[in-house]
Scaffold this active site. Structure first.
Site, PDB file in Angstrom:
ATOM      1  N   ASP A 183       0.831  -1.197   0.000  1.00 32.89           N
ATOM      2  CA  ASP A 183       0.000   0.000   0.000  1.00 32.89           C
ATOM      3  C   ASP A 183       0.868   1.251   0.000  1.00 32.89           C
ATOM      4  O   ASP A 183       1.505   1.581   1.003  1.00 32.89           O
ATOM      5  CB  ASP A 183      -0.913  -0.007   1.227  1.00 32.89           C
ATOM      6  N   ASP A 241      -2.048   5.354  -5.347  1.00 32.47           N
ATOM      7  CA  ASP A 241      -2.415   4.477  -4.244  1.00 32.47           C
ATOM      8  C   ASP A 241      -2.576   3.035  -4.725  1.00 32.47           C
ATOM      9  O   ASP A 241      -3.591   2.675  -5.321  1.00 32.47           O
ATOM     10  CB  ASP A 241      -3.721   4.965  -3.605  1.00 32.47           C
TER      11      ASP A 241
END
Length: 453
Positions: free
Chosen positions: A64, A304
């Site tokens: 992430d 992201d």
């Protein structure tokens, strides 16, 4: 090593001394100090295997770039995932970390900068003072008491609670036999989480992030995500590279500058100028808040890997839908739209029930510094099932930003992992820029020995 939003810190840790991190001294320095880890693709993200503890316990977590904390589920019996439908309905077996089985495991202490960082925004009170630390030990960062339990919050209301833990992390160099041990790596040992995902390797710019703790926050990393057709295929992995080798010899890439938000400094943000649908001459101009930050520090587009689909604000999102509807003549599959929640689904013809006629209009993103990225085929419309009666239903895998009111906080848009498939993405942290290059990531994986078929 190549490996939601929460607490953020501006500082990064210095590199770990080489003498303490080189395990196999017969290897060349570049093989040790540059790192490569395979990423396994599943239906909603990319997993990296963390080798934690002594002896190592292998825990798979999501990579992430939108958060800092690395956390793993702790306790095979006691770990609780609340409202985790995929976890429960599919009876997924999640490997959990057991600190009691590791001889090098310990709780982080109140004197640690990580403890201060994790609690910087979850309480109005000094948690270590409440835990019994004296003022003298707090000022000297020497309080021996365990860091209190934390609550770490992501976007969309996801919350994890647990204890900051230290243990040995083993990572790999450019060759499988070159390994590196990171002593006292700090991560969250989580006993409870609200909603998926279960386990995260944070690659943000804060002190808690994995690149920061490994000393790579001033260098960078790159990844090349395999397409969704390789999801759950154990024989091939996406290459994730961290260190100089990820950044060097990348002059052929187009680079757009990173934008640093004064209120969210740990996010990787870039500026979006326009979007082109198909071969039209005029591009769709985007609102100013996607190009830069406003006076409060909100805006821009966040890179992201922890968000699956790209999110765009209104009214831009509706403009994209309208342009696509004008350009596509195939019949709509509105029943699939109702079931899936996606906004545009079409019945696309295919030959012999297996070959798609993929002439859907391409989508091009125009970023700052004259950088244009045309999404590879398959990165915008995706087949929702097997062909039937010489057609296959394909849906647009974009979504609208969920803004409940006019007060938009944080990034104005999100560039998700699905749209990053078959694109080499380089995070050049030394020069504060992000590079893009369309690439067959399966070929790249094979070239790096990550293809076992």
């Amino acid at each position: 090593m190549v490996l939601g939003m929460a607490q953020y810190s501006r500082n990064s840790l210095p590199p770990i001394p080489r003498a303490s991190r080189i395990r196999n001294s017969s290897k060349k320095p570049s093989e040790i100090l540059d790192m490569m880890e395979p990423l396994r693709e599943i239906t909603n993200g990319y997993l990296i295997s963390l080798n934690l503890g002594s002896p190592p316990q292998v825990i798979q977590v999501y990579m992430d770039t939108g958060s800092d904390l690395t956390w793993v589920p702790c306790g095979n019996v006691s770990f609780d995932c609340i409202e985790c439908d995929e976890y429960r309905n599919n009876k997924l077996t999640i490997a959990a970390f057991s600190p009691s089985f590791s001889s090098s495991s310990s709780r982080d202490l109140c004197g640690s900068s990580f403890c201060n960082d994790i609690h910087s925004s979850d309480s109005d009170y000094d948690t270590c003072t409440m835990a019994g630390c004296s003022l003298a030990t707090l000022l000297k960062s020497t309080c021996p008491r365990p860091c209190p339990l934390f609550a770490y919050t992501y976007g969309a209301g996801r919350v994890v609670t647990g204890a900051l833990t230290r243990d040995t992390l083993m990572v790999h160099g450019n060759s499988p036999s070159a390994t590196r041990e990171i002593p006292k790596f700090c991560f969250g040992c989580v006993g409870s989480t609200y909603k998926e995902p279960i386990g995260i390797a944070g690659f943000g710019r804060g002190t808690l992030s994995l690149p920061s703790q490994l000393g790579f926050l001033k260098i960078g990393f790159s990844h090349c995500f395999l397409s969704f057709k390789f999801a759950n295929n154990p024989n091939i992995s996406s290459p994730l590279v961290v260190g100089d080798v990820a950044i060097s010899s990348k002059d052929n890439l187009q680079f757009t500058p990173m934008l640093r938000s004064p209120i969210y400094p740990n996010l990787y943000c870039i500026g979006l100028e326009a979007i082109t649908i198909g071969n039209v001459v005029s591009a769709i101009k985007v609102p100013l808040n996607l190009r830069e930050f406003d006076s409060r520090g909100n805006g821009a587009m966040m890179m992201d890997s922890g968000t699956t689909y790209t999110h765009l604000p209104e009214p831009l999102y509706s403009q994209i839908l309208s342009s696509l509807q004008s350009a596509i003549t195939y019949p709509r599959a509105k029943d699939v739209e109702m079931r899936s929640g996606f906004d545009l689904c079409y019945k696309v013809p295919c030959k012999n029930n297996n070959t798609f006629i993929d002439d859907l209009p391409l989508i091009t993103f125009h970023f700052l510094n004259n950088v244009s990225l045309t999404l590879p085929q398959g990165n915008h419309f995706y087949a929702m099932g097997a062909p039937s009666e010489s057609t296959v239903v394909k849906c647009l895998l974009f979504q609208s930003m969920d803004n409940e009111d006019d007060n938009i906080y944080g990034p104005a848009g999100v560039f998700g992992s699905f749209q990053q498939q078959n694109v080499e993405v380089v995070y050049d942290l030394e020069h504060e820029r992000v590079g893009f290059q369309p690439r067959d990531c399966a070929v790249a994986a094979a070239a790096q020995g990550l293809h076992n078929m």
